[in-house]
Design an enzyme around this catalytic site. Structure first.
Site, PDB file in Angstrom:
ATOM      1  N   LYS A   1     -10.306  -4.799  -4.772  1.00 27.74           N
ATOM      2  CA  LYS A   1     -11.110  -3.647  -5.157  1.00 27.74           C
ATOM      3  C   LYS A   1     -10.243  -2.590  -5.819  1.00 27.74           C
ATOM      4  O   LYS A   1     -10.622  -1.976  -6.806  1.00 27.74           O
ATOM      5  CB  LYS A   1     -11.763  -3.037  -3.911  1.00 27.74           C
ATOM      6  CG  LYS A   1     -12.904  -3.857  -3.367  1.00 27.74           C
ATOM      7  CD  LYS A   1     -13.327  -3.370  -1.987  1.00 27.74           C
ATOM      8  CE  LYS A   1     -13.476  -4.543  -1.051  1.00 27.74           C
ATOM      9  NZ  LYS A   1     -13.903  -4.215   0.300  1.00 27.74           N
TER      10      LYS A   1
ATOM     11  N   LYS B   1       0.830  -1.211   0.000  1.00 29.95           N
ATOM     12  CA  LYS B   1       0.000   0.000   0.000  1.00 29.95           C
ATOM     13  C   LYS B   1       0.861   1.255   0.000  1.00 29.95           C
ATOM     14  O   LYS B   1       0.493   2.262  -0.592  1.00 29.95           O
ATOM     15  CB  LYS B   1      -0.954  -0.005   1.197  1.00 29.95           C
ATOM     16  CG  LYS B   1      -2.099  -0.981   1.018  1.00 29.95           C
ATOM     17  CD  LYS B   1      -3.256  -0.648   1.917  1.00 29.95           C
ATOM     18  CE  LYS B   1      -4.405  -1.617   1.686  1.00 29.95           C
ATOM     19  NZ  LYS B   1      -5.477  -1.447   2.664  1.00 29.95           N
TER      20      LYS B   1
ATOM     21  N   LYS C   1      -3.741 -10.819  -6.824  1.00 26.36           N
ATOM     22  CA  LYS C   1      -4.989 -11.263  -6.195  1.00 26.36           C
ATOM     23  C   LYS C   1      -6.132 -10.312  -6.560  1.00 26.36           C
ATOM     24  O   LYS C   1      -5.906  -9.123  -6.822  1.00 26.36           O
ATOM     25  CB  LYS C   1      -4.814 -11.373  -4.680  1.00 26.36           C
ATOM     26  CG  LYS C   1      -4.688 -10.050  -3.994  1.00 26.36           C
ATOM     27  CD  LYS C   1      -4.899 -10.148  -2.499  1.00 26.36           C
ATOM     28  CE  LYS C   1      -4.852  -8.741  -1.993  1.00 26.36           C
ATOM     29  NZ  LYS C   1      -5.427  -8.349  -0.821  1.00 26.36           N
TER      30      LYS C   1
HETATM   31  P1  AMP Z   1     -11.128  -6.538   2.511  1.00 24.56           P
HETATM   32  O1  AMP Z   1     -12.089  -6.230   1.433  1.00 24.56           O
HETATM   33  O2  AMP Z   1      -9.710  -6.245   2.146  1.00 24.56           O
HETATM   34  O3  AMP Z   1     -11.527  -5.946   3.809  1.00 24.56           O
HETATM   35  O4  AMP Z   1     -11.183  -8.123   2.710  1.00 24.56           O
HETATM   36  C1  AMP Z   1     -12.222  -8.793   3.382  1.00 24.56           C
HETATM   37  C2  AMP Z   1     -11.926 -10.266   3.466  1.00 24.56           C
HETATM   38  O5  AMP Z   1     -11.840 -10.845   2.159  1.00 24.56           O
HETATM   39  C3  AMP Z   1     -10.567 -10.582   4.138  1.00 24.56           C
HETATM   40  O6  AMP Z   1     -10.725 -11.718   4.960  1.00 24.56           O
HETATM   41  C4  AMP Z   1      -9.658 -10.884   2.989  1.00 24.56           C
HETATM   42  O7  AMP Z   1      -8.604 -11.760   3.340  1.00 24.56           O
HETATM   43  C5  AMP Z   1     -10.617 -11.553   2.004  1.00 24.56           C
HETATM   44  N1  AMP Z   1     -10.136 -11.382   0.623  1.00 24.56           N
HETATM   45  C6  AMP Z   1      -9.963 -10.212  -0.031  1.00 24.56           C
HETATM   46  N2  AMP Z   1      -9.498 -10.414  -1.291  1.00 24.56           N
HETATM   47  C7  AMP Z   1      -9.375 -11.762  -1.435  1.00 24.56           C
HETATM   48  C8  AMP Z   1      -8.947 -12.613  -2.507  1.00 24.56           C
HETATM   49  N3  AMP Z   1      -8.568 -12.121  -3.676  1.00 24.56           N
HETATM   50  N4  AMP Z   1      -8.967 -13.942  -2.298  1.00 24.56           N
HETATM   51  C9  AMP Z   1      -9.359 -14.461  -1.106  1.00 24.56           C
HETATM   52  N5  AMP Z   1      -9.774 -13.718  -0.063  1.00 24.56           N
HETATM   53  C10 AMP Z   1      -9.784 -12.381  -0.208  1.00 24.56           C
END
Ligand code: AMP
Ligand code: TRP
Length: 324
Positions: free
Chosen positions: A194, A111, A191
């Site tokens: 967003k 980041k 990966k």
């Molecule tokens: P976030 O949107 O970053 O707050 O992520 C919310 C949850 O989704 C967290 O547990 C992340 O580890 C999971 N997550 C986000 N992106 C991925 C991805 N590409 N593959 C698997 N899990 C994900």
């Protein structure tokens, strides 16, 4: 009953990586655990964001989570900033957190590179706030995607350091992963996320999703229809594993390797299975969007319960650190 805690940022559309990597696991654990889920708005402000969209994003995160199966009668869903003890505990944890370790966190380094003009202290401190989220509820398990494992390890370390200095107070939480803990983006390079615009949103229309799948990268070495493919390195095969039946997965695995099935047919099959999964979620989300009072009341009840738990744990913490 074991307690689980997890969080999701209200930073825009929730995608199938979030769903398959985390939310599906949350739903699975509802019946066997005391489940607390948090929309982490304090985390979301560590990068630049649109102030005027924040409340909409928070509501949408709540709606998508409920529509995906987080039945509010079986779990607690709340917004982080409604329980200010999260930030109070963060400060206390700051004073037992090793700076060097924070600077080595993969997500911080990524980041910091992405937001060169805004490498703020909050971005560095992000994992400490996350440790406070989890430990404030003395959670045993933390269901997350693979990208968060390092942060959960850090939370364990914070718990250990705190306990060592002040006496046994916090349990060491365990990360809980799904069978697809890392979903790659449609570009197949990084990966799904967003911020990289390489995702399929959970609430996107079928035709938009099909267009994204149609143009998504598969096994790069498979140049022509008759070339055999390799599912082991095909991004879309990971998605089949999340959305298709065991029989279909087995068949596609076999037919791809022998070139019996081409990428377009394979993608159509995936698309149909994915939509069968997403359509009921999308329908429920539409209904919930019309019932804002209900969604707000779920979040208000969640905040009330969490304020009580957090209040009690903070009284204990202030006491043990000598700040009564
Ligand atoms: P976030 O949107 O970053 O707050 O992520 C919310 C949850 O989704 C967290 O547990 C992340 O580890 C999971 N997550 C986000 N992106 C991925 C991805 N590409 N593959 C698997 N899990 C994900
Ligand atoms: N950092 C997590 C993410 O980016 C979100 C999060 C915040 C979280 N607090 C948490 C996850 C506590 C699990 C537990 O995905």
């Amino acid at each position: 009953m074991k307690r689980i805690f997890s969080g999701i940022q209200p930073s825009g559309e929730i995608h199938i990586g979030n769903y398959v990597g985390a939310i599906q696991n949350w739903v699975k654990l509802l019946d066997s655990c005391d489940s607390i889920f948090c929309i982490v708005d304090y985390h979301a402000i560590t990068v630049e964001y649109d102030v005027s969209r924040m409340q909409r994003n928070i509501r949408e995160a709540a709606i998508v989570n409920i529509a995906s199966g987080l039945d509010p009668s079986k779990c607690t869903l709340f917004v982080q900033s409604k329980v200010p003890e999260h930030t109070e505990l963060t400060w206390i944890f700051n004073c037992v957190s090793p700076l060097g370790e924070l600077m080595r966190m993969t997500q911080f380094k990524e980041k910091a590179k992405q937001h060169l003009r805004n490498v703020n202290v909050g971005l560095l401190d992000y994992p400490v706030l996350q440790a406070a989220d989890i430990l404030l509820y003395k959670a045993d398990g933390v269901p997350v995607g693979e990208d968060q494992v390092q942060h959960i390890e850090f939370s364990r370390e914070v718990a250990r350091k705190f306990n060592h200095r002040y006496g046994e107070t916090f349990p060491e939480p365990q990360a809980l992963l799904t069978k697809s803990p890392r979903i790659m983006g449609l570009d197949g390079k990084t990966k799904m996320s967003k911020s990289l615009n390489n995702y399929i949103g959970l609430l996107e229309d079928g035709d938009v999703i099909w267009e994204k799948l149609r143009t998504a990268l598969t096994d790069e070495n498979r140049k022509r229809r008759n070339d055999p493919g390799n599912p082991d390195i095909c991004n879309l095969f990971t998605l089949h594993q999340a959305f298709s039946t065991p029989e279909e997965i087995e068949r596609i695995n076999r037919e791809c390797r022998t070139a019996e099935i081409g990428c377009v047919a394979c993608k159509k099959n995936l698309f149909n299975n994915m939509m069968a999964h997403l359509e009921p979620i999308q329908k429920r989300a539409k209904e919930l969007t019309k019932d804002q009072t209900y969604v707000d009341s779920v979040l208000a009840q969640g905040a009330k319960r969490c304020q009580e738990i957090a209040g009690e744990v903070m009284r204990e913490v202030r006491e043990v650190i000598g700040l009564k």
